[in-house]
Write an enzyme that holds these catalytic residues in place. Sequence first.
Site, PDB file in Angstrom:
ATOM      1  N   ASP A  93      -4.166  27.512  14.308  1.00  0.00           N
ATOM      2  CA  ASP A  93      -5.256  26.860  13.577  1.00  0.00           C
ATOM      3  C   ASP A  93      -5.835  25.683  14.356  1.00  0.00           C
ATOM      4  O   ASP A  93      -5.099  24.882  14.935  1.00  0.00           O
ATOM      5  CB  ASP A  93      -4.733  26.362  12.217  1.00  0.00           C
ATOM      6  CG  ASP A  93      -5.836  25.769  11.378  1.00  0.00           C
ATOM      7  OD1 ASP A  93      -6.637  26.532  10.829  1.00  0.00           O
ATOM      8  OD2 ASP A  93      -5.905  24.518  11.301  1.00  0.00           O
ATOM      9  N   GLU A 113      -7.594  30.831  15.933  1.00  0.00           N
ATOM     10  CA  GLU A 113      -8.558  30.465  14.895  1.00  0.00           C
ATOM     11  C   GLU A 113      -9.623  29.607  15.578  1.00  0.00           C
ATOM     12  O   GLU A 113      -9.516  28.390  15.639  1.00  0.00           O
ATOM     13  CB  GLU A 113      -7.866  29.700  13.760  1.00  0.00           C
ATOM     14  CG  GLU A 113      -8.762  29.435  12.548  1.00  0.00           C
ATOM     15  CD  GLU A 113      -9.531  28.126  12.626  1.00  0.00           C
ATOM     16  OE1 GLU A 113     -10.652  28.066  12.081  1.00  0.00           O
ATOM     17  OE2 GLU A 113      -9.020  27.163  13.226  1.00  0.00           O
ATOM     18  N   HIS A 121     -10.732  33.006   3.445  1.00  0.00           N
ATOM     19  CA  HIS A 121     -10.497  31.873   2.561  1.00  0.00           C
ATOM     20  C   HIS A 121     -11.572  30.811   2.702  1.00  0.00           C
ATOM     21  O   HIS A 121     -11.740  29.972   1.818  1.00  0.00           O
ATOM     22  CB  HIS A 121      -9.141  31.236   2.879  1.00  0.00           C
ATOM     23  CG  HIS A 121      -9.152  30.431   4.137  1.00  0.00           C
ATOM     24  ND1 HIS A 121      -9.242  31.014   5.388  1.00  0.00           N
ATOM     25  CD2 HIS A 121      -9.116  29.087   4.352  1.00  0.00           C
ATOM     26  CE1 HIS A 121      -9.253  30.065   6.302  1.00  0.00           C
ATOM     27  NE2 HIS A 121      -9.178  28.892   5.721  1.00  0.00           N
ATOM     28  N   ASP A 122     -12.314  30.833   3.814  1.00  0.00           N
ATOM     29  CA  ASP A 122     -13.236  29.759   4.123  1.00  0.00           C
ATOM     30  C   ASP A 122     -14.640  30.054   3.598  1.00  0.00           C
ATOM     31  O   ASP A 122     -14.930  31.153   3.113  1.00  0.00           O
ATOM     32  CB  ASP A 122     -13.290  29.558   5.632  1.00  0.00           C
ATOM     33  CG  ASP A 122     -13.303  28.091   6.024  1.00  0.00           C
ATOM     34  OD1 ASP A 122     -13.650  27.254   5.169  1.00  0.00           O
ATOM     35  OD2 ASP A 122     -12.964  27.781   7.174  1.00  0.00           O
ATOM     36  N   ARG A 171     -14.818  26.095  -2.427  1.00  0.00           N
ATOM     37  CA  ARG A 171     -14.260  27.279  -1.768  1.00  0.00           C
ATOM     38  C   ARG A 171     -13.167  27.921  -2.623  1.00  0.00           C
ATOM     39  O   ARG A 171     -12.862  29.107  -2.461  1.00  0.00           O
ATOM     40  CB  ARG A 171     -13.706  26.912  -0.389  1.00  0.00           C
ATOM     41  CG  ARG A 171     -14.788  26.551   0.628  1.00  0.00           C
ATOM     42  CD  ARG A 171     -14.197  26.098   1.939  1.00  0.00           C
ATOM     43  NE  ARG A 171     -13.420  24.874   1.795  1.00  0.00           N
ATOM     44  CZ  ARG A 171     -12.796  24.260   2.797  1.00  0.00           C
ATOM     45  NH1 ARG A 171     -12.863  24.756   4.017  1.00  0.00           N
ATOM     46  NH2 ARG A 171     -12.122  23.143   2.590  1.00  0.00           N
TER      47      ARG A 171
END
Length: 653
Positions: free
Chosen positions: A288, A330, A399-400, A524
């Site tokens: 990440d 990521e 998820h974003d 979100r």
Amino acid sequence: MSPAPQWPEPLAPSVRERLDAVLAEVPGHRRTTFVLRVARWWDDLVSGLAPYPDPAAVAGRLLELAATAYRDRDDELHLLDERRSLEPDWFQRPEVVGYAAYAERLAPQGTGLAGVAERVGHLRDLGVRYLHLMPLLQPRPAPNDGGYAVADYRQVRADLGTMEDLRALTRTLRGEGISLCLDLVLNHVAREHAWARAARAGDERYRAYFHVYPDRTVPDEYERTLPEVFPDFAPGSFTWDEELEGWVWTTFNGYQWDLAWDNPDVFCEMADVVLFLANQGVEVLRLDAIAFIWKRMGTICQNEPEVHQLTQALRAVARIAAPSLIFKAEAIVGPNEVVHYLGQGRHHGRVSDLAYHNSLMVQIWSMLATRDARLATHALGRFPQVPTTTAWITYLRCHDDIGWAIDDADARAVQADGAAHRGFLSDYYSGEFPGSPAQGLVFQHNPATGDRRISGSAASLVGLGTALAGDDPSAVDSAVARLLLGYTIVYGYGGVPVLWSGDEVAQLNDDAWAAVPEHADDNRWAHRPRLDWQRVLTARADAASAEGRVYAGLRHLARVRAGLPHLHASVPAELVATTDPGVFAVLRRHPVGPLLELYNVTEQPREVPAWWVRELGLSADSAVDALNGYPPNLTEDGAIWLSTYQPVWLVRP
């Protein structure tokens, strides 16, 4: 008789002695394997550590960490390492389908990691071989950036269980042929992490783990070129900390302290964390915020060359101790940058094994809004080739939020205005554009740039919620068709297609997303609902329902995909401009023959001429649509006829 393998010559005698001591109780054949791996990956390790003054010395430290992890690794994981060494393309194979979720929202409520194991049957039913559980290592108390402000890399969140529960879950998943992916936040730790606590307490060794400045002089120089990641939540890139008595670099939030990767101690600490997680049975690490780890004055401090060098070194350490572990980058950056995370030039095939194809997601939503494939064909077609040993992660939602990463030059190439198109997409998916059925939410509106990102579940963005609310069966049919078309593109693009939890049953936005206090400022969470198990049961029982059609469609896609060698990730996707802007086409050339994917991105029937198909190596009147096993529908003059939002995968019979 061949001589026994030896340690690399540059290794200092003292390091060799320590390695021998660590491995003293390891069986002879395993010691030999370790020494051979060191010989294989030594050059990658040392060259990757070039940003440090003494790469060989750092490499020696890392080999001691690797030897210790290797010695302590379970027999079952050693066996997995051997299997994966013989099957290095395991993650590239067409039978691999992924699934991503928050553990607490996938499992039955209150059951934590043990409850995730209860969902294994559901995952296998969808063809899942790769499960990405969103951040579950111990974060700071809320706010914690959705779990990405990690306070302890070696502990699981208390509400989910313990590290032993994680090991039990990886054993269960491994037994079902499912590989677990976890997030490893590389760029920063929480202010509450032990390293940050020590720095705040005055420990100079740990203070050097972070970028700390006594006044604003250096931070102001850096901020001349630094973009803001969260302008609404956390403007600026530095935060004053009273205990630290300094300005600390905080790219994302004031409570997330950027690590100083120019300090080799930080690299060794993070390498040890990588090996620790590998020994818990984690098979994929999502690196990440990897793009941000190296800082250089006068730049945006993203994608610097040292990022790829250090990733190469980190990968070499992992290959030595736990070769079944692979890396996923990521890095949500442009085409010319993202390919470097899979390896270009001297890092070819030596960095991450997987990377997100964010542009594919953006272009699918763009096509569905415009009913036009020209921009997608041009933009995706200019991606440089990636190493054949790597794979894209493809997805329709994650998820974003969705940031409209439409390049101005790409837009101009198809006679469009980039800024206007980005504005249109924000209007369309927030439901502000006249006639749009989408129910997205605007996230992080930046008045200075006009940037408006979008939150929302895939089903809500294709307009299923609007159709159901209006009790309009025709609109429901169209929404289901758009959703399945989007996922068919994702499954047909190669790499690892990943389902976002809830999409398999067309879940809509969670209307109660703001009910949890720490989520109230972050919409979100609207597209991060708890998996509605009743909806899953309905999907299984009622094939005619919207959720039933989506569920059956995705299961079918996984089965078809598994039988097509053309979809192995080593086979590149070629973007081909069609004679009709309403048809998106992808060609995959394999020794068994070509696979031509045609997607009607409009609600109107479309035709693809027979001569055009012949030029790509297929005959329309003898090809088979792999999606249904039948010849394609042809018009009187032999053209392929595509109905509303219809996908076709043409192969030789």
